[in-house]
Write a protein that holds these residues in place. Structure first.
Motif, PDB file in Angstrom:
ATOM      1  N   THR A  84       1.045  -5.594 -16.695  1.00 15.40           N
ATOM      2  CA  THR A  84       2.247  -4.762 -16.647  1.00 15.40           C
ATOM      3  C   THR A  84       2.195  -3.921 -15.371  1.00 15.40           C
ATOM      4  O   THR A  84       1.238  -3.995 -14.607  1.00 15.40           O
ATOM      5  N   ARG A  85       3.254  -3.124 -15.188  1.00 15.39           N
ATOM      6  CA  ARG A  85       3.287  -2.200 -14.063  1.00 15.39           C
ATOM      7  C   ARG A  85       3.151  -0.774 -14.569  1.00 15.39           C
ATOM      8  O   ARG A  85       3.830  -0.395 -15.534  1.00 15.39           O
ATOM      9  N   GLN A  86       2.274  -0.004 -13.943  1.00 10.30           N
ATOM     10  CA  GLN A  86       2.055   1.382 -14.315  1.00 10.30           C
ATOM     11  C   GLN A  86       2.824   2.291 -13.347  1.00 10.30           C
ATOM     12  O   GLN A  86       2.790   2.080 -12.135  1.00 10.30           O
ATOM     13  N   THR A  87       3.513   3.294 -13.899  1.00  4.95           N
ATOM     14  CA  THR A  87       4.332   4.185 -13.081  1.00  4.95           C
ATOM     15  C   THR A  87       3.510   5.345 -12.543  1.00  4.95           C
ATOM     16  O   THR A  87       2.806   6.023 -13.290  1.00  4.95           O
ATOM     17  N   VAL A  88       3.613   5.563 -11.234  1.00  2.00           N
ATOM     18  CA  VAL A  88       2.989   6.711 -10.582  1.00  2.00           C
ATOM     19  C   VAL A  88       4.104   7.648 -10.144  1.00  2.00           C
ATOM     20  O   VAL A  88       4.963   7.262  -9.353  1.00  2.00           O
ATOM     21  N   ASP A  89       4.106   8.870 -10.669  1.00  2.00           N
ATOM     22  CA  ASP A  89       5.178   9.815 -10.332  1.00  2.00           C
ATOM     23  C   ASP A  89       5.263  10.019  -8.824  1.00  2.00           C
ATOM     24  O   ASP A  89       6.298   9.769  -8.204  1.00  2.00           O
ATOM     25  N   ILE A  90       4.180  10.514  -8.239  1.00  4.52           N
ATOM     26  CA  ILE A  90       4.138  10.787  -6.798  1.00  4.52           C
ATOM     27  C   ILE A  90       2.760  10.404  -6.271  1.00  4.52           C
ATOM     28  O   ILE A  90       1.744  10.694  -6.903  1.00  4.52           O
ATOM     29  N   LEU A  91       2.751   9.764  -5.118  1.00  3.95           N
ATOM     30  CA  LEU A  91       1.496   9.527  -4.409  1.00  3.95           C
ATOM     31  C   LEU A  91       1.637  10.166  -3.039  1.00  3.95           C
ATOM     32  O   LEU A  91       2.448   9.742  -2.215  1.00  3.95           O
ATOM     33  N   LEU A  92       0.861  11.231  -2.798  1.00  2.41           N
ATOM     34  CA  LEU A  92       0.899  11.947  -1.528  1.00  2.41           C
ATOM     35  C   LEU A  92      -0.199  11.399  -0.618  1.00  2.41           C
ATOM     36  O   LEU A  92      -1.368  11.421  -0.974  1.00  2.41           O
TER      37      LEU A  92
ATOM     38  N   LYS B 173      -5.775  10.402 -14.217  1.00  2.00           N
ATOM     39  CA  LYS B 173      -7.045   9.858 -13.720  1.00  2.00           C
ATOM     40  C   LYS B 173      -7.192   8.378 -14.074  1.00  2.00           C
ATOM     41  O   LYS B 173      -7.823   7.613 -13.339  1.00  2.00           O
ATOM     42  N   GLY B 174      -6.590   7.977 -15.201  1.00  2.00           N
ATOM     43  CA  GLY B 174      -6.662   6.573 -15.591  1.00  2.00           C
ATOM     44  C   GLY B 174      -5.911   5.655 -14.639  1.00  2.00           C
ATOM     45  O   GLY B 174      -6.197   4.451 -14.571  1.00  2.00           O
ATOM     46  N   LEU B 175      -4.960   6.216 -13.899  1.00  2.00           N
ATOM     47  CA  LEU B 175      -4.200   5.414 -12.945  1.00  2.00           C
ATOM     48  C   LEU B 175      -4.941   5.222 -11.626  1.00  2.00           C
ATOM     49  O   LEU B 175      -4.596   4.329 -10.847  1.00  2.00           O
TER      50      LEU B 175
ATOM     51  N   GLU C 224      -6.378   1.915  -6.953  1.00  2.00           N
ATOM     52  CA  GLU C 224      -7.418   1.497  -6.021  1.00  2.00           C
ATOM     53  C   GLU C 224      -7.574  -0.021  -6.018  1.00  2.00           C
ATOM     54  O   GLU C 224      -7.737  -0.644  -4.957  1.00  2.00           O
ATOM     55  N   SER C 225      -7.508  -0.630  -7.205  1.00  2.00           N
ATOM     56  CA  SER C 225      -7.622  -2.086  -7.307  1.00  2.00           C
ATOM     57  C   SER C 225      -6.445  -2.778  -6.617  1.00  2.00           C
ATOM     58  O   SER C 225      -6.625  -3.777  -5.909  1.00  2.00           O
ATOM     59  N   TYR C 226      -5.252  -2.245  -6.810  1.00  2.00           N
ATOM     60  CA  TYR C 226      -4.062  -2.821  -6.176  1.00  2.00           C
ATOM     61  C   TYR C 226      -4.169  -2.736  -4.650  1.00  2.00           C
ATOM     62  O   TYR C 226      -3.889  -3.717  -3.941  1.00  2.00           O
ATOM     63  N   LEU C 227      -4.567  -1.576  -4.147  1.00  2.00           N
ATOM     64  CA  LEU C 227      -4.694  -1.402  -2.702  1.00  2.00           C
ATOM     65  C   LEU C 227      -5.776  -2.308  -2.119  1.00  2.00           C
ATOM     66  O   LEU C 227      -5.625  -2.846  -1.014  1.00  2.00           O
ATOM     67  N   GLU C 228      -6.862  -2.499  -2.877  1.00  2.00           N
ATOM     68  CA  GLU C 228      -7.928  -3.387  -2.410  1.00  2.00           C
ATOM     69  C   GLU C 228      -7.428  -4.824  -2.317  1.00  2.00           C
ATOM     70  O   GLU C 228      -7.768  -5.555  -1.376  1.00  2.00           O
ATOM     71  N   GLN C 229      -6.588  -5.229  -3.286  1.00  4.68           N
ATOM     72  CA  GLN C 229      -5.995  -6.569  -3.235  1.00  4.68           C
ATOM     73  C   GLN C 229      -5.079  -6.726  -2.028  1.00  4.68           C
ATOM     74  O   GLN C 229      -4.928  -7.830  -1.494  1.00  4.68           O
ATOM     75  N   ARG C 230      -4.485  -5.604  -1.593  1.00  2.00           N
ATOM     76  CA  ARG C 230      -3.598  -5.638  -0.431  1.00  2.00           C
ATOM     77  C   ARG C 230      -4.367  -5.437   0.883  1.00  2.00           C
ATOM     78  O   ARG C 230      -3.769  -5.397   1.946  1.00  2.00           O
ATOM     79  N   GLY C 231      -5.687  -5.306   0.795  1.00  2.00           N
ATOM     80  CA  GLY C 231      -6.483  -5.274   2.013  1.00  2.00           C
ATOM     81  C   GLY C 231      -7.057  -3.940   2.412  1.00  2.00           C
ATOM     82  O   GLY C 231      -7.649  -3.820   3.497  1.00  2.00           O
ATOM     83  N   VAL C 232      -6.944  -2.910   1.556  1.00  2.00           N
ATOM     84  CA  VAL C 232      -7.494  -1.593   1.887  1.00  2.00           C
ATOM     85  C   VAL C 232      -8.430  -1.128   0.783  1.00  2.00           C
ATOM     86  O   VAL C 232      -8.002  -0.885  -0.353  1.00  2.00           O
TER      87      VAL C 232
END
Length: 322
Positions: free
Chosen positions: A63-71, A118-120, A125-133
């Motif tokens: 599924t997709r998890q919603t992040v309110d804001i990422l600064l 914190k659970g998000l 981090e896993s998503y960003l790692e899959q995208r190369g970071v």
């Protein structure tokens, strides 16, 4: 005659309540407005870029998890959960929040917002790692902001440091933005500037193409997040709008047509073809057509159980995620 008018008014309000702008949407609009307000203030305070309504793919749950804001700043990334709640708030032994005397004088029970935020973190981090970071340890942290002026804490010492209460939120100013310990940690201030800039640029590139909630802007300074579903209306108008799909269009705007100062029952729809080669498109690339003002837009508000309908005459813009 007056009886007929009153009956007609009652019927109109009932129809409007069930088929058009739901009055319950007002609470959600207030929450979303608070979300955008917090994001704008964070950018002014700390610079960088605040991404609102990210929909992060979660491989474990499919599924997709919603992040309110990422600064995202030059120093770090902070995931922010915004709780626009009012009333007296206490924390029970399990870390959950109990809010009394707030909106509609109902007692609310919320799961631990800090634990949820914190659970998000590992999911993002896993998503960003899959995208190369791959982010350095400690680069991404979580916070909970309570921006409602009617928010009051009971036994405030029991609130974890990740929670920014309304009073603390108001104390943050450009002159005293670092007065809250643990907010911007500065853990990477001593790192190499090239390293910081490299991560900052990569994150902004990835997040600018990451899935987000669709954004619907209504008249009266109202913004909603959710998912655009479809248009409803005259067959000819719907046929004219057949090309407005998220795979092809990034944004549409609504304008009224007028002649000699008189507004007609027609609307000009401007839409911007999606350009996958760049983050945006130039204003010279928009296209337009005209539809009846009674044409409707069906939108599934984030967190709502049922879709809502809005006449295009009440819409300012609609931004579609890729």
């Amino acid at each position: 005659m007056w009886v007929q008018l009153l009956c007609g008014l009652v019927v109109y309000r009932v129809v409007k309540r069930f088929f058009y702008d739901d009055p319950d949407d007002d609470d959600q609009i207030s929450d979303f407005n608070a979300l955008f307000s917090v994001a704008q203030r964070l950018e002014k305070l700390y610079g960088g870029k605040a991404y609102v309504g990210l929909q992060v793919p979660d491989a474990d749950t499919a599924t997709r998890q919603t992040v309110d804001i990422l600064l995202i700043t030059q120093l770090e990334a902070v995931m922010i959960c915004v709780k626009n709640i009012s009333g007296f708030v206490a924390i029970d032994k399990d870390g959950n929040w109990v809010c009394a005397g707030g909106h509609k004088h109902k007692t609310q029970h919320l799961s631990d917002p800090v634990a949820d935020a914190k659970g998000l973190v590992p999911i993002l981090e896993s998503y960003l790692e899959q995208r190369g970071v791959a982010l350095p340890e400690g680069y991404l942290s979580a916070k909970v902001i309570c921006p409602n002026p009617n928010f009051s804490t009971i036994h405030s010492v029991s609130f974890p440091p990740e929670v920014v209460t309304y009073d603390q939120w108001m104390q943050l100013t450009p002159q005293y933005k670092n007065m809250l310990s643990g907010w911007i940690k500065g853990a990477f201030r001593g790192g190499k500037k090239e390293f910081q800039e490299s991560i900052y640029e990569k994150l902004n590139f990835i997040l600018s193409t990451a899935p987000t909630s669709d954004r619907l802007e209504l008249k009266g300074n109202k913004c909603l997040l959710g998912e655009f579903l479809e248009f409803k209306g005259n067959r000819e108008d719907i046929q004219a709008m057949r090309n407005i799909r998220r795979s092809k269009v990034s944004r549409l705007e609504i304008q009224k047509t007028s002649m000699f100062g008189l507004v007609h029952s027609k609307l000009i729809v401007l839409y911007y073809p999606r350009d996958y080669r760049a983050e945006g498109v130039s204003t010279s690339e928009w296209k337009e057509f005209t539809v009846r003002s009674g044409t409707e837009l069906k939108f599934q508000i984030q967190g709502s159980a049922k879709p809502s309908k809005y006449q295009l005459s009440s819409v300012i813009s609609l931004s579609l995620s890729a």
